[in-house]
Design a protein around this motif. Structure first.
Motif, PDB file in Angstrom:
ATOM      1  N   GLY A 117       0.796  -1.218   0.000  1.00 38.46           N
ATOM      2  CA  GLY A 117       0.000   0.000   0.000  1.00 38.46           C
ATOM      3  C   GLY A 117       0.825   1.263   0.000  1.00 38.46           C
ATOM      4  O   GLY A 117       0.290   2.363   0.235  1.00 38.46           O
ATOM      5  N   ILE A 118       2.130   1.142  -0.276  1.00 31.20           N
ATOM      6  CA  ILE A 118       3.005   2.320  -0.264  1.00 31.20           C
ATOM      7  C   ILE A 118       2.646   3.265  -1.404  1.00 31.20           C
ATOM      8  O   ILE A 118       2.598   4.492  -1.229  1.00 31.20           O
ATOM      9  N   GLY A 119       2.402   2.709  -2.591  1.00 33.95           N
ATOM     10  CA  GLY A 119       2.050   3.549  -3.731  1.00 33.95           C
ATOM     11  C   GLY A 119       0.778   4.345  -3.489  1.00 33.95           C
ATOM     12  O   GLY A 119       0.680   5.509  -3.862  1.00 33.95           O
ATOM     13  N   TYR A 120      -0.194   3.718  -2.843  1.00 33.33           N
ATOM     14  CA  TYR A 120      -1.454   4.393  -2.526  1.00 33.33           C
ATOM     15  C   TYR A 120      -1.207   5.540  -1.557  1.00 33.33           C
ATOM     16  O   TYR A 120      -1.738   6.653  -1.738  1.00 33.33           O
ATOM     17  N   ALA A 121      -0.383   5.298  -0.544  1.00 33.40           N
ATOM     18  CA  ALA A 121      -0.062   6.368   0.405  1.00 33.40           C
ATOM     19  C   ALA A 121       0.667   7.513  -0.282  1.00 33.40           C
ATOM     20  O   ALA A 121       0.397   8.697  -0.008  1.00 33.40           O
ATOM     21  N   LEU A 122       1.588   7.199  -1.189  1.00 36.77           N
ATOM     22  CA  LEU A 122       2.299   8.247  -1.937  1.00 36.77           C
ATOM     23  C   LEU A 122       1.331   9.095  -2.752  1.00 36.77           C
ATOM     24  O   LEU A 122       1.423  10.330  -2.752  1.00 36.77           O
ATOM     25  N   LYS A 123       0.406   8.447  -3.450  1.00 34.80           N
ATOM     26  CA  LYS A 123      -0.510   9.209  -4.294  1.00 34.80           C
ATOM     27  C   LYS A 123      -1.480  10.048  -3.447  1.00 34.80           C
ATOM     28  O   LYS A 123      -1.821  11.173  -3.833  1.00 34.80           O
ATOM     29  N   LEU A 124      -1.906   9.541  -2.305  1.00 35.04           N
ATOM     30  CA  LEU A 124      -2.784  10.343  -1.459  1.00 35.04           C
ATOM     31  C   LEU A 124      -2.036  11.520  -0.838  1.00 35.04           C
ATOM     32  O   LEU A 124      -2.620  12.599  -0.657  1.00 35.04           O
ATOM     33  N   HIS A 125      -0.758  11.334  -0.532  1.00 40.46           N
ATOM     34  CA  HIS A 125       0.059  12.466  -0.084  1.00 40.46           C
ATOM     35  C   HIS A 125       0.172  13.494  -1.204  1.00 40.46           C
ATOM     36  O   HIS A 125       0.039  14.707  -0.971  1.00 40.46           O
ATOM     37  N   GLN A 126       0.420  13.029  -2.410  1.00 38.88           N
ATOM     38  CA  GLN A 126       0.536  13.930  -3.556  1.00 38.88           C
ATOM     39  C   GLN A 126      -0.769  14.692  -3.790  1.00 38.88           C
ATOM     40  O   GLN A 126      -0.759  15.894  -4.079  1.00 38.88           O
ATOM     41  N   ARG A 127      -1.884  14.010  -3.638  1.00 36.65           N
ATOM     42  CA  ARG A 127      -3.194  14.661  -3.810  1.00 36.65           C
ATOM     43  C   ARG A 127      -3.390  15.753  -2.767  1.00 36.65           C
ATOM     44  O   ARG A 127      -3.825  16.874  -3.092  1.00 36.65           O
ATOM     45  N   ALA A 128      -3.104  15.446  -1.495  1.00 38.73           N
ATOM     46  CA  ALA A 128      -3.266  16.452  -0.447  1.00 38.73           C
ATOM     47  C   ALA A 128      -2.332  17.636  -0.679  1.00 38.73           C
ATOM     48  O   ALA A 128      -2.713  18.792  -0.458  1.00 38.73           O
ATOM     49  N   TRP A 129      -1.102  17.353  -1.094  1.00 40.92           N
ATOM     50  CA  TRP A 129      -0.124  18.415  -1.403  1.00 40.92           C
ATOM     51  C   TRP A 129      -0.670  19.319  -2.499  1.00 40.92           C
ATOM     52  O   TRP A 129      -0.588  20.557  -2.412  1.00 40.92           O
ATOM     53  N   ALA A 130      -1.213  18.727  -3.552  1.00 40.76           N
ATOM     54  CA  ALA A 130      -1.743  19.513  -4.668  1.00 40.76           C
ATOM     55  C   ALA A 130      -2.940  20.352  -4.235  1.00 40.76           C
ATOM     56  O   ALA A 130      -3.042  21.548  -4.568  1.00 40.76           O
ATOM     57  N   LEU A 131      -3.855  19.756  -3.481  1.00 37.73           N
ATOM     58  CA  LEU A 131      -5.031  20.496  -3.035  1.00 37.73           C
ATOM     59  C   LEU A 131      -4.645  21.653  -2.126  1.00 37.73           C
ATOM     60  O   LEU A 131      -5.266  22.727  -2.170  1.00 37.73           O
ATOM     61  N   SER A 132      -3.601  21.473  -1.310  1.00 42.07           N
ATOM     62  CA  SER A 132      -3.193  22.559  -0.417  1.00 42.07           C
ATOM     63  C   SER A 132      -2.649  23.750  -1.196  1.00 42.07           C
ATOM     64  O   SER A 132      -2.563  24.855  -0.652  1.00 42.07           O
ATOM     65  N   ARG A 133      -2.294  23.547  -2.449  1.00 39.67           N
ATOM     66  CA  ARG A 133      -1.768  24.611  -3.308  1.00 39.67           C
ATOM     67  C   ARG A 133      -2.786  25.084  -4.343  1.00 39.67           C
ATOM     68  O   ARG A 133      -2.438  25.771  -5.286  1.00 39.67           O
ATOM     69  N   GLY A 134      -4.020  24.674  -4.166  1.00 42.94           N
ATOM     70  CA  GLY A 134      -5.089  25.135  -5.042  1.00 42.94           C
ATOM     71  C   GLY A 134      -5.146  24.433  -6.379  1.00 42.94           C
ATOM     72  O   GLY A 134      -5.841  24.899  -7.288  1.00 42.94           O
ATOM     73  N   LEU A 135      -4.461  23.301  -6.532  1.00 40.42           N
ATOM     74  CA  LEU A 135      -4.481  22.560  -7.785  1.00 40.42           C
ATOM     75  C   LEU A 135      -5.653  21.589  -7.800  1.00 40.42           C
ATOM     76  O   LEU A 135      -6.002  21.010  -6.773  1.00 40.42           O
ATOM     77  N   GLY A 136      -6.239  21.389  -8.957  1.00 41.90           N
ATOM     78  CA  GLY A 136      -7.391  20.503  -9.052  1.00 41.90           C
ATOM     79  C   GLY A 136      -7.168  19.256  -9.877  1.00 41.90           C
ATOM     80  O   GLY A 136      -8.038  18.384  -9.914  1.00 41.90           O
ATOM     81  N   VAL A 137      -6.003  19.158 -10.535  1.00 49.66           N
ATOM     82  CA  VAL A 137      -5.754  18.040 -11.455  1.00 49.66           C
ATOM     83  C   VAL A 137      -4.321  17.543 -11.289  1.00 49.66           C
ATOM     84  O   VAL A 137      -3.390  18.349 -11.148  1.00 49.66           O
ATOM     85  N   ILE A 138      -4.147  16.227 -11.295  1.00 54.29           N
ATOM     86  CA  ILE A 138      -2.822  15.609 -11.411  1.00 54.29           C
ATOM     87  C   ILE A 138      -2.866  14.684 -12.617  1.00 54.29           C
ATOM     88  O   ILE A 138      -3.816  13.909 -12.785  1.00 54.29           O
ATOM     89  N   THR A 139      -1.852  14.771 -13.464  1.00 52.34           N
ATOM     90  CA  THR A 139      -1.754  13.893 -14.626  1.00 52.34           C
ATOM     91  C   THR A 139      -0.489  13.050 -14.528  1.00 52.34           C
ATOM     92  O   THR A 139       0.460  13.406 -13.837  1.00 52.34           O
ATOM     93  N   TRP A 140      -0.485  11.928 -15.212  1.00 54.56           N
ATOM     94  CA  TRP A 140       0.731  11.119 -15.375  1.00 54.56           C
ATOM     95  C   TRP A 140       0.507  10.160 -16.536  1.00 54.56           C
ATOM     96  O   TRP A 140      -0.603  10.033 -17.060  1.00 54.56           O
ATOM     97  N   THR A 141       1.566   9.514 -16.966  1.00 54.58           N
ATOM     98  CA  THR A 141       1.450   8.522 -18.028  1.00 54.58           C
ATOM     99  C   THR A 141       1.761   7.138 -17.464  1.00 54.58           C
ATOM    100  O   THR A 141       2.511   7.000 -16.500  1.00 54.58           O
ATOM    101  N   TYR A 142       1.180   6.119 -18.091  1.00 52.18           N
ATOM    102  CA  TYR A 142       1.487   4.739 -17.699  1.00 52.18           C
ATOM    103  C   TYR A 142       1.301   3.826 -18.902  1.00 52.18           C
ATOM    104  O   TYR A 142       0.613   4.158 -19.875  1.00 52.18           O
ATOM    105  N   ASP A 143       1.939   2.659 -18.832  1.00 54.83           N
ATOM    106  CA  ASP A 143       1.862   1.674 -19.905  1.00 54.83           C
ATOM    107  C   ASP A 143       0.487   1.020 -19.888  1.00 54.83           C
ATOM    108  O   ASP A 143       0.107   0.383 -18.902  1.00 54.83           O
TER     109      ASP A 143
END
Length: 288
Positions: A117-143
């Motif tokens: 569950g480390i990846g899930y925790a990382l992404k939820l941290h990233q989401r909270a970080w983005a929201l704290s800065r007024g961002l509404g979207v995160i993008t990335w690429t995957y195979d």
């Protein structure tokens, strides 16, 4: 979380950030990690070592380097690490602000130990970080061929693929991707969408396949079999484990790459949308 809350002037945004921060804390507790932003050269060196162990890259082909992380961190972008109870780095994620300015973060690379569950925790941290800065979207690429990543992105996080990008990175020399073409899906995570909010609250459920869905790409004896692409709802299959398949049977891996490119890439190019990913490895695609 210790990051400053830049959304304090907007009560709704502040509540969303506080909820996201609490969801991250719970995910981190379950995974047995703490995620924090990285600042020091020694920490960046640990990230390079971690990623080298994940991707087994040749010299000069690592997914990031110390200098790039220094630049990103110094300029206020996202560079984070997940640390286990013993203080070891077990995951890391790097992202940078993206267009439109002031609204989005592009998550460049994320890697971690599997199965905790480390990846899930990382992404939820990233989401909270983005929201704290007024961002509404995160993008990335995957195979698009890697089932576990597709399921994680779509079902576990509530992100949605929006564009098919053939040979996006050109030739790649790491052990995971070598010998294959670097097709990618652009995942768009709209942080306030109901799908994302439900997923981050742990309320995501396997999607129900609509009645009458047509199997446009199936698996038979490990190989792709293309079917009809007529219909409003289509199912696009994926290989069981393309990372194992590539070195063992490169011809079949290539057949999967081109079949998914033709079928899924073609449908997205026509304006269809991915609306889910099933537990048995099918993209659910719906026409408008």
């Amino acid at each position: 979380m210790s990051e400053p809350d830049h959304s304090a002037a907007l009560p709704g945004a502040r509540r969303r950030h506080e909820t996201a921060a609490a969801q991250y804390e719970e995910a981190a507790r379950r995974a047995g990690v703490q995620v924090r932003e990285l600042r020091e050269i020694a920490e960046f060196e640990q990230v390079v070592e971690l990623f080298d162990g994940i991707w087994t890259t040749e010299p000069g082909h690592a997914p990031t380097n110390v200098e790039l992380m220094i630049a990103f961190s110094h300029s206020g972008n996202y560079v984070s690490g997940a640390f286990g109870d013993g203080g070891d780095l077990v995951g890391a994620s790097i992202g940078f602000f993206a267009a439109p300015s002031g609204t989005a973060l592009h998550s460049h690379v994320t890697g971690c130990a599997r199965g905790r569950g480390i990846g899930y925790a990382l992404k939820l941290h990233q989401r909270a970080w983005a929201l704290s800065r007024g961002l509404g979207v995160i993008t990335w690429t995957y195979d698009p061929l890697v089932r576990r990543n597709a399921y994680f992105n779509i079902a576990k996080l509530g992100a949605r693929p929006r564009r098919y990008l053939p040979s996006f990175y050109g030739a790649m020399e790491d052990a995971i991707n070598a010998g294959d073409e670097s097709d990618r899906l652009l995942a768009v995570w709209r942080l306030g969408d109901p799908e994302a909010e439900a997923a981050c609250a742990g309320a995501a459920r396997p999607p129900a396949v609509p009645a009458g869905a047509v199997v446009a790409l199936a698996e038979q004896d490990g190989r792709p079999v293309e079917g009809r692409v007529e219909g409003r709802v289509l199912l696009i299959g994926t290989p069981r484990d393309v990372e194992t398949l590539r070195p063992r049977d490169p011809a079949t891996a290539k057949a999967w790459r081109h079949a998914v490119r033709r079928v899924l890439g073609g449908l997205l190019g026509e304006g269809a949308r991915v609306t889910g990913f099933t537990a048995d490895g099918h993209y659910i695609v719906e026409r408008p």
